[in-house]
Motif scaffolding. Sequence first.
Motif, PDB file in Angstrom:
ATOM      1  N   ASP A 105      17.038   3.598  -1.653  1.00  0.00           N
ATOM      2  CA  ASP A 105      15.935   4.115  -0.842  1.00  0.00           C
ATOM      3  C   ASP A 105      14.609   3.794  -1.538  1.00  0.00           C
ATOM      4  OD1 ASP A 105      14.060   5.632   0.559  1.00  0.00           O
ATOM      5  OD2 ASP A 105      15.415   7.326   0.838  1.00  0.00           O
ATOM      6  N   PRO A 106      13.701   3.059  -0.899  1.00  0.00           N
ATOM      7  CA  PRO A 106      12.419   2.712  -1.534  1.00  0.00           C
ATOM      8  C   PRO A 106      11.544   3.924  -1.856  1.00  0.00           C
ATOM      9  CG  PRO A 106      12.821   1.356   0.403  1.00  0.00           C
ATOM     10  CD  PRO A 106      13.848   2.444   0.430  1.00  0.00           C
ATOM     11  N   LEU A 107      11.853   5.081  -1.278  1.00  0.00           N
ATOM     12  CA  LEU A 107      11.054   6.280  -1.532  1.00  0.00           C
ATOM     13  C   LEU A 107      11.591   7.109  -2.690  1.00  0.00           C
ATOM     14  CD1 LEU A 107      10.342   7.471   2.137  1.00  0.00           C
ATOM     15  CD2 LEU A 107       8.974   5.945   0.684  1.00  0.00           C
ATOM     16  N   GLU A 108      12.745   6.734  -3.246  1.00  0.00           N
ATOM     17  CA  GLU A 108      13.327   7.468  -4.373  1.00  0.00           C
ATOM     18  C   GLU A 108      12.820   6.875  -5.689  1.00  0.00           C
ATOM     19  OE1 GLU A 108      15.225  10.194  -4.540  1.00  0.00           O
ATOM     20  OE2 GLU A 108      15.041  10.444  -2.367  1.00  0.00           O
ATOM     21  N   ILE A 109      11.851   7.543  -6.282  1.00  0.00           N
ATOM     22  CA  ILE A 109      11.108   6.983  -7.412  1.00  0.00           C
ATOM     23  C   ILE A 109      11.987   6.819  -8.652  1.00  0.00           C
ATOM     24  CG2 ILE A 109       9.183   7.422  -9.004  1.00  0.00           C
ATOM     25  CD1 ILE A 109       7.808   8.873  -6.581  1.00  0.00           C
ATOM     26  N   LYS A 110      12.720   7.848  -9.031  1.00  0.00           N
ATOM     27  CA  LYS A 110      13.545   7.764 -10.242  1.00  0.00           C
ATOM     28  C   LYS A 110      14.611   6.687 -10.119  1.00  0.00           C
ATOM     29  CE  LYS A 110      13.003  12.545 -11.819  1.00  0.00           C
ATOM     30  NZ  LYS A 110      13.700  13.827 -12.106  1.00  0.00           N
ATOM     31  N   MET A 169       6.650 -10.998 -16.913  1.00  0.00           N
ATOM     32  CA  MET A 169       6.270 -10.859 -15.509  1.00  0.00           C
ATOM     33  C   MET A 169       4.784 -11.133 -15.342  1.00  0.00           C
ATOM     34  SD  MET A 169       7.667  -7.009 -14.608  1.00  0.00           S
ATOM     35  CE  MET A 169       7.004  -5.945 -15.865  1.00  0.00           C
ATOM     36  N   GLU A 170       4.466 -11.748 -14.215  1.00  0.00           N
ATOM     37  CA  GLU A 170       3.080 -11.880 -13.785  1.00  0.00           C
ATOM     38  C   GLU A 170       2.968 -11.196 -12.433  1.00  0.00           C
ATOM     39  OE1 GLU A 170       1.602 -15.851 -13.862  1.00  0.00           O
ATOM     40  OE2 GLU A 170       2.209 -16.202 -15.954  1.00  0.00           O
ATOM     41  N   ILE A 171       2.249 -10.077 -12.400  1.00  0.00           N
ATOM     42  CA  ILE A 171       2.196  -9.229 -11.205  1.00  0.00           C
ATOM     43  C   ILE A 171       1.046  -9.672 -10.298  1.00  0.00           C
ATOM     44  CG2 ILE A 171       2.011  -6.866 -10.374  1.00  0.00           C
ATOM     45  CD1 ILE A 171       4.523  -7.582 -12.098  1.00  0.00           C
ATOM     46  N   GLU A 172       1.377  -9.833  -9.016  1.00  0.00           N
ATOM     47  CA  GLU A 172       0.380 -10.255  -8.041  1.00  0.00           C
ATOM     48  C   GLU A 172      -0.089  -9.119  -7.149  1.00  0.00           C
ATOM     49  OE1 GLU A 172       1.222 -13.890  -5.929  1.00  0.00           O
ATOM     50  OE2 GLU A 172       2.378 -14.722  -7.599  1.00  0.00           O
ATOM     51  N   ARG A 173       0.754  -8.125  -6.936  1.00  0.00           N
ATOM     52  CA  ARG A 173       0.345  -6.958  -6.132  1.00  0.00           C
ATOM     53  C   ARG A 173       1.293  -5.803  -6.398  1.00  0.00           C
ATOM     54  NH1 ARG A 173       1.461  -9.428  -0.153  1.00  0.00           N
ATOM     55  NH2 ARG A 173       0.612 -11.239  -1.204  1.00  0.00           N
ATOM     56  N   SER A 174       0.941  -4.630  -5.884  1.00  0.00           N
ATOM     57  CA  SER A 174       1.783  -3.449  -6.086  1.00  0.00           C
ATOM     58  C   SER A 174       1.832  -2.619  -4.812  1.00  0.00           C
ATOM     59  CB  SER A 174       1.266  -2.599  -7.251  1.00  0.00           C
ATOM     60  OG  SER A 174      -0.030  -2.095  -6.977  1.00  0.00           O
ATOM     61  N   VAL A 175       2.874  -1.800  -4.716  1.00  0.00           N
ATOM     62  CA  VAL A 175       3.063  -0.885  -3.575  1.00  0.00           C
ATOM     63  C   VAL A 175       3.396   0.477  -4.154  1.00  0.00           C
ATOM     64  CG1 VAL A 175       4.432  -0.360  -1.533  1.00  0.00           C
ATOM     65  CG2 VAL A 175       3.837  -2.749  -2.048  1.00  0.00           C
ATOM     66  N   GLU A 176       2.627   1.500  -3.777  1.00  0.00           N
ATOM     67  CA  GLU A 176       2.716   2.821  -4.418  1.00  0.00           C
ATOM     68  C   GLU A 176       3.550   3.812  -3.611  1.00  0.00           C
ATOM     69  OE1 GLU A 176      -0.761   4.403  -6.662  1.00  0.00           O
ATOM     70  OE2 GLU A 176      -0.695   6.007  -5.145  1.00  0.00           O
ATOM     71  N   VAL A 177       4.277   4.665  -4.337  1.00  0.00           N
ATOM     72  CA  VAL A 177       5.030   5.776  -3.743  1.00  0.00           C
ATOM     73  C   VAL A 177       4.547   7.064  -4.419  1.00  0.00           C
ATOM     74  CG1 VAL A 177       7.295   6.748  -3.238  1.00  0.00           C
ATOM     75  CG2 VAL A 177       7.035   4.261  -3.460  1.00  0.00           C
ATOM     76  N   PRO A 178       3.739   7.882  -3.740  1.00  0.00           N
ATOM     77  CA  PRO A 178       3.197   9.100  -4.359  1.00  0.00           C
ATOM     78  C   PRO A 178       4.305  10.080  -4.748  1.00  0.00           C
ATOM     79  CG  PRO A 178       2.036   8.568  -2.323  1.00  0.00           C
ATOM     80  CD  PRO A 178       3.241   7.684  -2.379  1.00  0.00           C
ATOM     81  N   ALA A 179       4.094  10.789  -5.831  1.00  0.00           N
ATOM     82  CA  ALA A 179       5.072  11.785  -6.284  1.00  0.00           C
ATOM     83  C   ALA A 179       5.307  12.861  -5.227  1.00  0.00           C
ATOM     84  CB  ALA A 179       4.600  12.420  -7.586  1.00  0.00           C
ATOM     85  N   ALA A 180       4.334  13.084  -4.368  1.00  0.00           N
ATOM     86  CA  ALA A 180       4.439  14.127  -3.339  1.00  0.00           C
ATOM     87  C   ALA A 180       5.448  13.780  -2.253  1.00  0.00           C
ATOM     88  CB  ALA A 180       3.068  14.366  -2.701  1.00  0.00           C
ATOM     89  N   ILE A 181       6.010  12.574  -2.265  1.00  0.00           N
ATOM     90  CA  ILE A 181       6.935  12.165  -1.201  1.00  0.00           C
ATOM     91  C   ILE A 181       8.106  13.126  -1.073  1.00  0.00           C
ATOM     92  CG2 ILE A 181       8.172  10.593  -2.748  1.00  0.00           C
ATOM     93  CD1 ILE A 181       7.614  10.216   1.072  1.00  0.00           C
ATOM     94  N   ASP A 235       2.060  11.699 -13.482  1.00  0.00           N
ATOM     95  CA  ASP A 235       2.287  12.702 -12.437  1.00  0.00           C
ATOM     96  C   ASP A 235       3.554  12.440 -11.630  1.00  0.00           C
ATOM     97  OD1 ASP A 235       1.601  10.538 -10.857  1.00  0.00           O
ATOM     98  OD2 ASP A 235       0.020  11.589  -9.743  1.00  0.00           O
ATOM     99  N   GLY A 236       4.278  11.346 -11.949  1.00  0.00           N
ATOM    100  CA  GLY A 236       5.518  11.038 -11.243  1.00  0.00           C
ATOM    101  C   GLY A 236       5.385  10.027 -10.133  1.00  0.00           C
ATOM    102  N   THR A 237       4.168   9.584  -9.846  1.00  0.00           N
ATOM    103  CA  THR A 237       3.967   8.562  -8.830  1.00  0.00           C
ATOM    104  C   THR A 237       4.613   7.246  -9.276  1.00  0.00           C
ATOM    105  OG1 THR A 237       1.931   9.515  -7.932  1.00  0.00           O
ATOM    106  CG2 THR A 237       2.205   7.125  -7.681  1.00  0.00           C
ATOM    107  N   GLY A 238       5.276   6.576  -8.330  1.00  0.00           N
ATOM    108  CA  GLY A 238       5.928   5.313  -8.627  1.00  0.00           C
ATOM    109  C   GLY A 238       5.181   4.137  -8.029  1.00  0.00           C
ATOM    110  N   ARG A 239       5.443   2.957  -8.576  1.00  0.00           N
ATOM    111  CA  ARG A 239       4.725   1.770  -8.099  1.00  0.00           C
ATOM    112  C   ARG A 239       5.610   0.539  -8.243  1.00  0.00           C
ATOM    113  NH1 ARG A 239       0.896   2.894 -10.909  1.00  0.00           N
ATOM    114  NH2 ARG A 239      -0.207   4.188  -9.403  1.00  0.00           N
ATOM    115  N   PHE A 240       5.895  -0.116  -7.104  1.00  0.00           N
ATOM    116  CA  PHE A 240       6.592  -1.397  -7.121  1.00  0.00           C
ATOM    117  C   PHE A 240       5.613  -2.476  -7.582  1.00  0.00           C
ATOM    118  CE2 PHE A 240       9.037   0.947  -3.883  1.00  0.00           C
ATOM    119  CZ  PHE A 240      10.327   0.701  -4.316  1.00  0.00           C
ATOM    120  N   LEU A 241       6.048  -3.326  -8.523  1.00  0.00           N
ATOM    121  CA  LEU A 241       5.241  -4.432  -9.021  1.00  0.00           C
ATOM    122  C   LEU A 241       5.853  -5.731  -8.522  1.00  0.00           C
ATOM    123  CD1 LEU A 241       4.812  -3.166 -12.704  1.00  0.00           C
ATOM    124  CD2 LEU A 241       3.347  -2.705 -10.717  1.00  0.00           C
ATOM    125  N   LEU A 242       5.067  -6.512  -7.823  1.00  0.00           N
ATOM    126  CA  LEU A 242       5.573  -7.699  -7.148  1.00  0.00           C
ATOM    127  C   LEU A 242       5.013  -8.975  -7.765  1.00  0.00           C
ATOM    128  CD1 LEU A 242       5.009  -5.693  -4.094  1.00  0.00           C
ATOM    129  CD2 LEU A 242       7.016  -7.150  -3.988  1.00  0.00           C
TER     130      LEU A 242
END
Length: 251
Positions: free
Chosen positions: A117-122, A181-193, A235-242
């Motif tokens: 699940d992309p919303l499951e940070i851990k 890794m060379e990161i070009e963009r990111s997608v964030e998942v707030p801890a509040a999800i 704070d627990g917020t997650g971030r996909f690095l692409l």
Amino acid sequence: MSTEIVIRELSELSEFDLCVDLQLTVWNYSQQDLIPRRVFLVAYRIGGQVLGAYDGDRMIGFAMGLPGFRNGHSYLHSHMLAVLPEYRNGGVGRRLKLAQRDGALAKGFDLMEWTYDPLEIKNAYLNITKLGAISRRYKADFYGSSTSPLQGGLPTDRLYAEWWLKSDRVKTALAGGKPRMEIERSVEVPAAIYEWKANEADRDKAAALQASNREALEAAFAQGLSVIGYERDADGTGRFLLGRWDEDLLV
């Protein structure tokens, strides 16, 4: 909890019954979503894998995988991994994955896959950062509607994790290092999800985030990017690095 968790292969129907019981405890599925013991038996018999984690005589987790084949390449699909709530955050899930890797390599596989699940940070952090998997495919509502309350009434969107078992990236990650890794963009998942999913009044926030992240990840994948890193804030917020997946293992 004992000091030593033992992980071993399962082969008996009585052991598979315990896997069914664990599903109910972990996900609270209804009967329509529950995987019966016969599927565990088939997985074991056809060259897949069923592993159990034990604290003494008590099964506290399991992992089940099935052999798969895509684009001319065989792999082990890890379909389900469960750990009792009181044993989470203690490394049991990681140990089950490592045992799966050992078993897959012994059977001649160099690739394992699973969905998450992309919303499951851990879980995303474990898959990408700790294990060294990558993701470059997204499937909206993979399983259809789910009866598990953990899904929060949202579509069962899933990312595919590709775990190239012999790659330098995986070896580096498992040794505690950081793959190049060379990161070009990111997608964030707030801890509040998690709060948004649990509270019906905030469910629209969770649905909106899922939809916007789905669009962002699918667009990135269409442009040849992959999830090659994952980070968590204090704070627990997650971030996909692409970025670009550059090892010569593309299939």
